[in-house]
Scaffold this active site. Structure first.
Site, PDB file in Angstrom:
ATOM      1  N   ILE A 298     -71.962 -28.957  10.954  1.00  0.00           N
ATOM      2  CA  ILE A 298     -73.380 -29.220  10.679  1.00  0.00           C
ATOM      3  C   ILE A 298     -73.626 -29.359   9.191  1.00  0.00           C
ATOM      4  O   ILE A 298     -74.374 -30.228   8.744  1.00  0.00           O
ATOM      5  CB  ILE A 298     -74.261 -28.087  11.250  1.00  0.00           C
ATOM      6  N   GLY A 299     -72.995 -28.489   8.395  1.00  0.00           N
ATOM      7  CA  GLY A 299     -73.217 -28.532   6.957  1.00  0.00           C
ATOM      8  C   GLY A 299     -72.268 -27.617   6.227  1.00  0.00           C
ATOM      9  O   GLY A 299     -71.582 -26.770   6.826  1.00  0.00           O
TER      10      GLY A 299
ATOM     11  N   GLY B 286     -72.073 -25.062   2.764  1.00  0.00           N
ATOM     12  CA  GLY B 286     -72.842 -24.364   1.754  1.00  0.00           C
ATOM     13  C   GLY B 286     -71.982 -23.759   0.683  1.00  0.00           C
ATOM     14  O   GLY B 286     -70.782 -24.066   0.564  1.00  0.00           O
TER      15      GLY B 286
ATOM     16  N   PHE C 182     -70.874 -20.680   0.275  1.00  0.00           N
ATOM     17  CA  PHE C 182     -69.856 -19.714   0.656  1.00  0.00           C
ATOM     18  C   PHE C 182     -69.198 -20.016   1.998  1.00  0.00           C
ATOM     19  O   PHE C 182     -68.475 -19.183   2.524  1.00  0.00           O
ATOM     20  CB  PHE C 182     -70.460 -18.298   0.698  1.00  0.00           C
ATOM     21  N   GLY C 183     -69.442 -21.173   2.568  1.00  0.00           N
ATOM     22  CA  GLY C 183     -68.799 -21.463   3.839  1.00  0.00           C
ATOM     23  C   GLY C 183     -69.354 -22.694   4.505  1.00  0.00           C
ATOM     24  O   GLY C 183     -70.149 -23.437   3.920  1.00  0.00           O
TER      25      GLY C 183
ATOM     26  N   VAL D  40     -70.933 -24.454   8.315  1.00  0.00           N
ATOM     27  CA  VAL D  40     -71.690 -24.133   9.523  1.00  0.00           C
ATOM     28  C   VAL D  40     -71.329 -25.134  10.615  1.00  0.00           C
ATOM     29  O   VAL D  40     -71.336 -26.350  10.382  1.00  0.00           O
ATOM     30  CB  VAL D  40     -73.208 -24.172   9.267  1.00  0.00           C
TER      31      VAL D  40
ATOM     32  N   LYS E 114     -71.706 -19.763  11.171  1.00  0.00           N
ATOM     33  CA  LYS E 114     -71.441 -19.868   9.734  1.00  0.00           C
ATOM     34  C   LYS E 114     -70.128 -19.154   9.428  1.00  0.00           C
ATOM     35  O   LYS E 114     -70.036 -17.928   9.526  1.00  0.00           O
ATOM     36  CB  LYS E 114     -72.578 -19.236   8.939  1.00  0.00           C
TER      37      LYS E 114
ATOM     38  N   ASP F 242     -82.828 -17.883  -2.716  1.00  0.00           N
ATOM     39  CA  ASP F 242     -82.213 -19.217  -2.593  1.00  0.00           C
ATOM     40  C   ASP F 242     -83.041 -20.115  -1.675  1.00  0.00           C
ATOM     41  O   ASP F 242     -82.500 -20.781  -0.784  1.00  0.00           O
ATOM     42  CB  ASP F 242     -80.777 -19.101  -2.082  1.00  0.00           C
TER      43      ASP F 242
END
Length: 934
Positions: A631-632, A634, A636-637, A639, A656, A765
């Site tokens: 999905i995406g 970020g 730190f990881g 998803v 995640k 954030d």
């Protein structure tokens, strides 16, 4: 006569031959190939209009195609309008050299208009309006010297209006409205001596109105509304005696209205100049413009008194609101027998409301709010049996509310009598308002109990009764108000228990019961489960409710029905006492040991508080963490979309997976777990479980499993990526109301984190990619990997306190004080929200390449505010929405955008202490939504 008969015989023979010979006729090969090329570029044909376009049928018999009998079966008319066709316009259109009319309007054609259009020298009608065409209008359209009607409105065209259009000497209608055209209006348009209609509204045109337009003696309709035109109206325009419709609304036009207007424009029916900067008074000659149907001069800087309008017997709309008019409302206004909409709001009018208004039986809307009107409401208004909306708020009106007015069954949009001095009981006839959507009688001096007849107002969505002297209980009949979404009963003397039925109002998004005398247990389900949308403060005898309310426990009888203490009660007391002693001893003896617990042990304890899944389960759920399910990505990881299978059900989830090689990933994992296990709110993403294990290679593996959000992130909706070739996904676009709803959702989430969840939490954030949308487009704040818990007394500490944490957040959204080493505070989240709000309604990222050398998103909006709102707003929010038929919608949208930008600017100022509090922001945004929906 003989010649006519011969022609009819020839026509009959021609079509007979076509029918019986089919494609055997030679026809015109060029035209056939051109039509076939057009068909090849149409991707969707839902009505199958092109099903007849096949070789077995002569092309002159194809649906939408007309041929000439005199020119060897050449195509002279192509009409495919309103067929929901999707595709592009083939350049081969230029080969239909005998074409006179091209009708492709009301479809979904995209990409550029082919240059080959300019080859059609015989073309008289070109209708491409209401499509999705982009690029610029080809300059060589000026080669179509036979053009009479050119309409490319409601597309996505860019560029300037070409001066070469002025060579089209036969042009009678030029419609360019609702595009993205820029630059100035070419003075050469004044050479179009045959022009009757000029429509260039809803673009980005600037500069002044050329005086040369005053040469167009045949001009009947001119609409230049919703641009950024400036200067004054050239006097020559007022000499266009044939003019019927004149619209310059929503620009920056200055100067006064021509004093002789009513005499020079005898045929004028529609005069719209609202939303400009006109000054001076209304000329007395206006009463001579007896053909006027709509006169809208609202939102200017006009002064003086309301003039004598009694001669305007055809007038249906009179808009004079938001100016500086003084004096009384003239009694002669009653002679405007056809008047439907009367807008005199937000002026300085005084005196009483004329009882003669009751003679205007055609009225549907009356807006008189924000003046200095006094006296009572004339009962004659009850004769206006077609009235849909009545707003008399913010005046000095008094006395009782007439039963005949509040009982008007035609009222269906809104009745607003708030902020006056009305006295007496709540009128019983309010129960006749069965179709009313919003009722506001707040901030008056009404008294007595709420009538049971309120339960008959089945369509109510907004009910504001706050700030009165009402007493007694909430009537049980209100259980039938199931559509209510905004209910405010605060600041009264209401008593009794809070009704349980309010829990079942599924549409309720704002409930204010504060500052009354309610007592007893607070319900815990439905709206009562969300602090951000419910207020019960100022009721000192309430108890129980959800834990976050921190109310005392309700007192129950200590005796059983038999008169003594039950065995179960004694048992509970005994067990509770034992557990209490045990807990006290454990605290005494274990406290020193807790200080020595390592971070690793703390993390294990934290993870065990949430039900965990195994690595293999998540591997299977995500199809081996397949890129198809990604999905995406970020900080730190990554998803992934996953499907968890249970014995009897399947659940979509978002997984995640932490990149533990990334510095700070483990700390982010702990922070997110800690934050999400302590909070619960409808606008926060819900964590379902975690996984803290090892993978099949023995490496540490950590993941969080969330509720899946069907509509992805706000980032994907604000800045959709270019679709993959061959993939035709539905375009993602959020309208103004949807964006405002999401903004309210985010504000409510922050309000809960900062003020209502025990220890204040700072998200640190906030940005569009961290706002997820469910299947109803409800916003959910996610990603608490940088979240910080704050002691309550320091949640809003001064920004001059230094911290070693460094910058927390994402570039463009992080508060400026964090870059100087200041401590994390809730003010930082407010700054991020302000930037997010500006991004949502301008459509521009704060990291856009245009923001450099001191210019940022905050300054970009601030410099343009408020006059340039239409320039900075996302064009998608206002596209195709400024036509004369939707005047009120446009006004509401622009007013709402102004208010939203004002909030965004106030939240994103540089000084933390000057920023608005998020609770006030959430409340104000909700009030803006009411303005928009009304």
């Amino acid at each position: 006569m003989g010649v006519l008969v011969l022609r009819l015989i020839l026509i009959y023979s021609f079509f007979s031959t076509l029918v019986y010979c089919g494609s055997s006729l030679p026809g015109n090969v060029t035209d056939r190939f051109a039509l076939q090329a057009m068909k090849a570029q149409i991707l969707q044909d839902p009505h199958r209009v092109l099903s007849s376009w096949k070789d077995s049928i002569h092309f002159c018999l194809w649906q939408g195609v007309n041929c000439s009998l005199q020119h060897h079966q050449r195509v002279i008319r192509l009409d495919l309008q309103s067929q929901n066709l999707v595709g592009t316009i083939s350049p081969h259109i230029g080969n239909l050299s005998f074409l006179r009319e091209l009708h492709l309007q009301n479809n979904s054609f995209s990409h550029q208009i082919p240059l080959e259009i300019g080859h059609l020298r015989r073309l008289q009608v070109l209708r491409l309006d209401n499509n999705s065409l982009s690029g610029s209008l080809p300059v060589n359209v000026s080669n179509c010297l036979s053009l009479i009607n050119l309409n490319v409105g409601y597309n996505n065209l860019v560029g300037k209006i070409s001066p070469e259009i002025s060579t089209l000497s036969k042009l009678q209608s030029l419609v360019l409205q609702a595009n993205h055209l820029t630059g100035e209006i070419p003075p050469s348009l004044g050479n179009l001596s045959s022009l009757m209609i000029l429509g260039a509204n809803d673009n980005n045109l600037k500069g002044s109105i050329p005086s040369s337009l005053g040469q167009l003696r045949n001009l009947t309709n001119i609409s230049l509304a919703s641009n950024t035109l400036s200067g004054s109206v050239p006097p020559s325009i007022y000499n266009l005696s044939a003019l019927i419709a004149f619209s310059l609304s929503q620009n920056q036009i200055q100067g006064s209205i021509l004093s002789d207007l009513g005499n020079t424009l005898p045929n004028l029916q529609y005069f719209h100049i609202y939303g400009n900067q006109f000054t001076g008074s209304i000329p007395m000659s206006i009463s001579n413009a007896t053909s006027l149907v709509e006169l809208n001069i609202s939102e200017n800087k006009l002064t003086g008194q309301v003039p004598n309008l009694q001669n305007l017997v055809n007038l249906e709309l009179l808009g004079m609101g938001n100016n500086n008019f003084k004096g009384h409302i003239p009694n002669d206004i009653a002679k405007l027998s056809r008047l439907r909409r009367l807008s005199l709001q937000n002026n300085e009018l005084s005196g009483s409301i004329p009882s003669s208004l009751g003679n205007l039986t055609m009225l549907t809307e009356v807006l008189l709010q924000g003046n200095n009107l006094e006296g009572s409401i004339p009962s004659s208004l009850g004769e206006c049996q077609r009235l849909l909306l009545l707003n008399l708020s913010q005046n000095n009106l008094g006395g009782p509310i007439p039963q005949h007015v509040i009982g008007l069954p035609s009222l269906s949009i809104s009745l607003d009598l708030s902020r006056n001095h009305f006295v007496g009981p709540f009128p019983l006839k309010a129960g006749q308002l069965k179709s009313l959507g919003a009722l506001d009688i707040s901030d008056n001096m009404l008294a007595g109990e709420l009538p049971t007849s309120l339960g008959s107002c089945l369509s109510l969505e907004v009910l504001h009764l706050q700030g009165n002297l009402f007493k007694g209980p909430i009537p049980s009949s209100m259980i039938s108000l199931e559509r209510i979404r905004d209910l405010d009963l605060s600041c009264n003397n209401l008593q009794g228990e809070i009704p349980q039925f309010l829990q079942g109002f599924s549409f309720l998004k704002n409930l204010n019961l504060s500052y009354n005398e309610f007592l007893g247990a607070v319900p815990v389900e439905g709206v009562f489960n969300t602090l951000s949308v419910t207020s019960i403060v100022g009721n000192n005898r309430l108890c129980d409710g959800i834990a976050e309310l921190q109310l005392p426990k309700c007192k129950h009888s200590k005796e059983s029905k038999g008169g003594g203490l039950s065995h179960s009660f004694i048992l509970v007391i005994s067990i509770s006492g034992f557990l209490g002693i045990a807990m006290l001893l454990s605290l005494i003896f274990l406290h020193p040991l807790r200080k020595k617990i390592s971070k690793e042990t703390e993390m294990t304890s934290l993870e065990n508080s949430i039900l965990q899944l195994s690595y293999s389960t998540l591997l299977k759920a995500t199809d081996g963490f397949s890129s198809i399910n990604l999905i995406g990505v970020g900080s730190f990881g990554s998803v992934y979309k996953g499907l968890l299978l249970d014995d009897d059900r399947a659940q979509l989830v978002a997984v995640k997976v932490l990149n533990l090689l990334r510095r700070g990933a483990s700390k982010s994992f702990i922070a997110e777990c800690e934050a999400l296990r302590n909070i619960r709110h409808r606008n926060l993403v819900k964590i379902l479980t975690i996984c803290s294990s090892v993978d099949f290679r023995g490496n540490d593996f950590k993941a969080l499993v969330y509720e899946f959000m069907d509509n992805g992130s706000l980032e994907e909706w604000l800045h959709p990526t270019t679709p993959t070739e061959g993939v035709r996904d539905a375009p993602k676009n959020l309208n103004l109301a949807q964006r405002l709803d999401i903004a309210i959702d985010v504000a409510c989430a922050l309000d809960y984190l900062h003020n209502h969840c025990g220890t204040p939490i700072v998200h640190c954030d906030l940005k569009p990619s961290n706002v997820l949308l469910d299947d109803r487009l409800t916003g959910h704040v996610s990603d608490f990997g940088l979240a910080r818990f704050l002691p309550k007394e320091t949640s809003n500490v001064s920004s001059n306190q230094i911290s070693s944490t460094g910058i927390r957040g994402s570039v463009g959204y992080v508060a400026p004080e964090y870059g100087m080493g200041s401590k994390v505070t809730t003010y930082g989240d407010v700054y991020s929200f302000g930037i997010l709000l500006l991004e949502m309604f301008t459509g521009k990222r704060p990291t856009d390449h245009m923001f450099s050398e001191g210019l940022n998103l905050h300054n970009f909006v601030k410099v343009a505010f408020p006059e340039g709102v239409t320039e900075i707003a996302d064009p998608l929010l206002l596209q195709g929405d400024h036509t004369g038929r939707r005047t009120n919608d446009t006004q509401k949208k622009l007013k709402c955008l102004c208010l939203i930008f004002q909030i965004g600017i106030a939240c994103s100022v540089e000084s933390p202490r000057d920023r608005k509090g998020i609770s006030h922001v959430a409340s104000e945004l909700q009030s803006f939504r009411d303005i928009l929906l009304r």
